[in-house]
Design a protein around this motif. Structure first.
Motif, short mmCIF file in Angstrom:
data_model
loop_
_atom_site.label_atom_id
_atom_site.label_comp_id
_atom_site.label_asym_id
_atom_site.label_seq_id
_atom_site.Cartn_x
_atom_site.Cartn_y
_atom_site.Cartn_z
N GLY A 13 -16.18 -37.88 83.40
CA GLY A 13 -17.75 -38.62 83.11
C GLY A 13 -18.30 -40.01 83.63
O GLY A 13 -17.09 -40.75 83.80
N LYS A 14 -19.44 -39.48 84.60
CA LYS A 14 -19.90 -40.73 84.67
C LYS A 14 -20.97 -42.24 83.65
O LYS A 14 -21.29 -42.91 84.53
N ARG A 15 -20.70 -42.15 82.73
CA ARG A 15 -21.16 -42.77 82.40
C ARG A 15 -20.53 -43.54 80.81
O ARG A 15 -18.95 -43.65 80.52
N ILE A 16 -20.36 -45.18 81.31
CA ILE A 16 -19.32 -45.98 80.86
C ILE A 16 -19.61 -46.70 80.27
O ILE A 16 -20.65 -47.85 80.14
N TRP A 67 -15.72 -55.63 87.10
CA TRP A 67 -15.51 -55.14 88.63
C TRP A 67 -15.02 -53.90 87.36
O TRP A 67 -15.70 -52.93 88.93
N VAL A 68 -15.86 -53.61 86.83
CA VAL A 68 -15.78 -52.12 86.19
C VAL A 68 -17.03 -52.23 86.71
O VAL A 68 -17.10 -51.07 86.84
N ARG A 69 -17.74 -52.64 86.49
CA ARG A 69 -19.28 -52.47 86.96
C ARG A 69 -19.34 -52.22 88.65
O ARG A 69 -19.48 -50.99 89.24
N GLU A 70 -18.27 -52.85 89.31
CA GLU A 70 -18.37 -52.51 90.40
C GLU A 70 -17.81 -51.04 91.01
O GLU A 70 -17.95 -50.30 91.91
N GLY A 84 -20.18 -43.87 91.88
CA GLY A 84 -21.57 -42.71 91.22
C GLY A 84 -21.08 -42.24 90.05
O GLY A 84 -22.58 -42.30 89.45
N ALA A 85 -20.66 -44.06 88.89
CA ALA A 85 -21.18 -43.71 88.26
C ALA A 85 -22.33 -45.23 87.64
O ALA A 85 -22.37 -45.43 87.72
N GLU A 86 -22.08 -44.57 86.11
CA GLU A 86 -23.21 -46.44 85.78
C GLU A 86 -22.49 -46.86 84.24
O GLU A 86 -21.75 -46.31 83.40
N VAL A 87 -22.65 -47.49 84.04
CA VAL A 87 -22.45 -48.87 82.51
C VAL A 87 -23.93 -48.37 81.85
O VAL A 87 -24.29 -49.15 82.40
N VAL A 88 -23.56 -47.95 80.65
CA VAL A 88 -24.75 -47.59 79.69
C VAL A 88 -24.46 -48.51 78.92
O VAL A 88 -25.27 -48.46 77.62
N GLY A 89 -23.46 -49.34 78.37
CA GLY A 89 -23.63 -50.40 77.53
C GLY A 89 -22.68 -51.03 77.56
O GLY A 89 -21.04 -50.47 78.32
N GLU A 90 -22.14 -52.05 76.86
CA GLU A 90 -21.33 -53.11 77.38
C GLU A 90 -21.38 -54.38 76.06
O GLU A 90 -22.04 -55.07 75.23
N ARG A 134 -24.03 -42.98 73.73
CA ARG A 134 -23.34 -41.74 74.69
C ARG A 134 -22.64 -41.34 75.49
O ARG A 134 -22.89 -40.80 76.67
N PRO A 135 -21.59 -42.62 76.00
CA PRO A 135 -20.73 -43.08 77.11
C PRO A 135 -19.35 -41.66 77.08
O PRO A 135 -19.69 -41.16 75.90
N ASP A 136 -19.23 -41.53 78.72
CA ASP A 136 -18.43 -40.32 78.91
C ASP A 136 -16.63 -41.16 78.31
O ASP A 136 -15.74 -40.16 78.00
#
Length: 384
Positions: free
Chosen positions: A139-142, A158-161, A167-173, A194-196
């Protein structure tokens, strides 16, 4: 004693201390490569001789022994280092001495230097394929969990790029010190976000504890975990089957890679060192480095630096345990296969997908050491 007419190389690895799980295998790979080459007549009809040093997992030792290798022992090439900090300590010394230096480890990428050759994959090589694959699978939530130094922070870029590209997004780090042992706050943040899937880049024994605590919290059933460095130090051997099963990693080599060259390499390795410990990717990075240097010396017809670097920049390739590798003339990095594997419940891996001939695209973009041989810089992706 130095044999008459031999060609001397230096080896600096962490044979003791906290990084010795990597350094011992890197050193073993170098010795095995040298023995194999010498058994076939050496280079230019001369034996390769190794002058070895134990960096003891201390950065200051790399500076000390690199100077010793070039000033006292007059080595023709140097093979050394695991961490990025060790590489950056060595590069100015070999640049001033003007000898080829081979760094064999996966890393965050961006090192450009006429005398430096990188045989491990860069973060952009690994993450370009891993993020796209994981987005399609999970899924698209990372969420990113990484150590708080350049390997972790640059890899996170690089993960963010690549997330954006997919078409995904970083929801936390969360960037954490290597000394942290309690990951309950991080686990709670992941639950809230709640990431995938989580991109986990644990370094060292303490950070491997994150994987156990993540599994113990019951998150593995609904959140995937992927990594570019899990397994590089045989973490899969020490984590519990409950924590390791289903974890996904990608690197340039795993022992389970199935091809005839790897089968022969594993046979040679186990005959000399036994089969108790799986062969790590950094060992193969060093094996490949020694063979590429030897091929360059034979092509150049001499062991002197300028002709050897010219030979290395001629587009040398090598049939390696991890598949065909090719040295990119401009960036001094390797095109190589990237393997995605999944952990099983027996402390091992199975290959789930192979990406052939992955280019070091970022390094090829930033480094043209043929046109600009005086370039000596460690590029970070923020400067793109």
């Amino acid at each position: 004693m130095r044999a008459e007419g031999g060609i001397r190389i230096g080896a600096i690895f962490d044979l003791t201390g906290g990084l010795n799980i990597y350094g011992i295998q890197q050193n073993n790979a170098l010795k095995l490569a040298v023995d194999t080459i010498n058994a076939k007549g050496g280079v230019l009809g001369k034996p390769i001789e190794v002058v070895g040093y134990d960096a003891q997992s201390e950065l200051s030792k790399y500076t000390q022994y690199a100077n010793t290798a070039v000033l006292r022992d007059r080595v023709s090439a140097l093979f050394a280092g695991l961490t990025s900090s060790s590489r950056e300590a060595i590069r100015p010394i070999v640049r001033k001495a003007n000898i080829p230096y081979f760094y064999g480890s996966l890393y965050e990428g961006g090192a450009c230097d006429k005398q430096t050759f990188v045989t491990g994959p860069s973060a952009s090589q690994q993450l370009s394929v891993l993020i796209d694959w994981a987005v399609k699978k999970y899924g698209k939530r990372i969420y990113i969990m990484a150590p708080d130094y350049n390997f972790g922070t640059i890899s996170a870029h690089w993960v963010r790029e690549y997330a954006k590209n997919a078409g995904a997004e970083v929801v936390g780090e969360d960037f954490l010190a290597l000394t942290v042992t309690d990951y309950a706050p991080t686990v709670q943040k992941i639950q809230s976000a709640r990431p995938d899937f989580v991109v986990a880049l644990p370094v060292g024994a303490n950070q491997t504890g994150f994987l156990e605590q993540f599994a113990a919290a019951g998150l593995k059933d609904r959140i995937g975990v992927v990594s570019t460095n899990y397994g590089s130090g045989n973490q899969q051997v020490v984590v519990s089957p409950a924590a390791g099963k289903g974890l996904v990693a990608d690197q340039g080599y795993f022992q389970v890679v199935d091809n005839p060259v790897n089968a022969e390499f594993v046979k040679l390795w186990t005959a000399k060192y036994g089969s108790d410990t799986p062969i790590i990717s950094e060992a193969v990075d060093i094996w490949n480095a020694v063979h590429l240097w030897a091929a360059a010396v034979n092509k150049a017809g001499v062991a002197q630096t300028a002709p050897v670097i010219a030979a290395l920049e001629s587009g040398l390739s090598f049939e390696a345990p991890n598949g065909t590798v090719k040295l990119e003339p401009k960036s001094h990095h390797l095109r190589q296969n990237i393997y995605i594997v999944e952990g099983d419940d027996r402390h091992g891996f199975k290959v789930v997908e192979t990406f052939k001939d992955v280019a070091p695209a970022y390094e090829n973009e930033k480094c043209d050491l043929v046109a600009n041989p005086t370039l000596a810089q460690h590029f970070a992706p923020e400067s793109k």
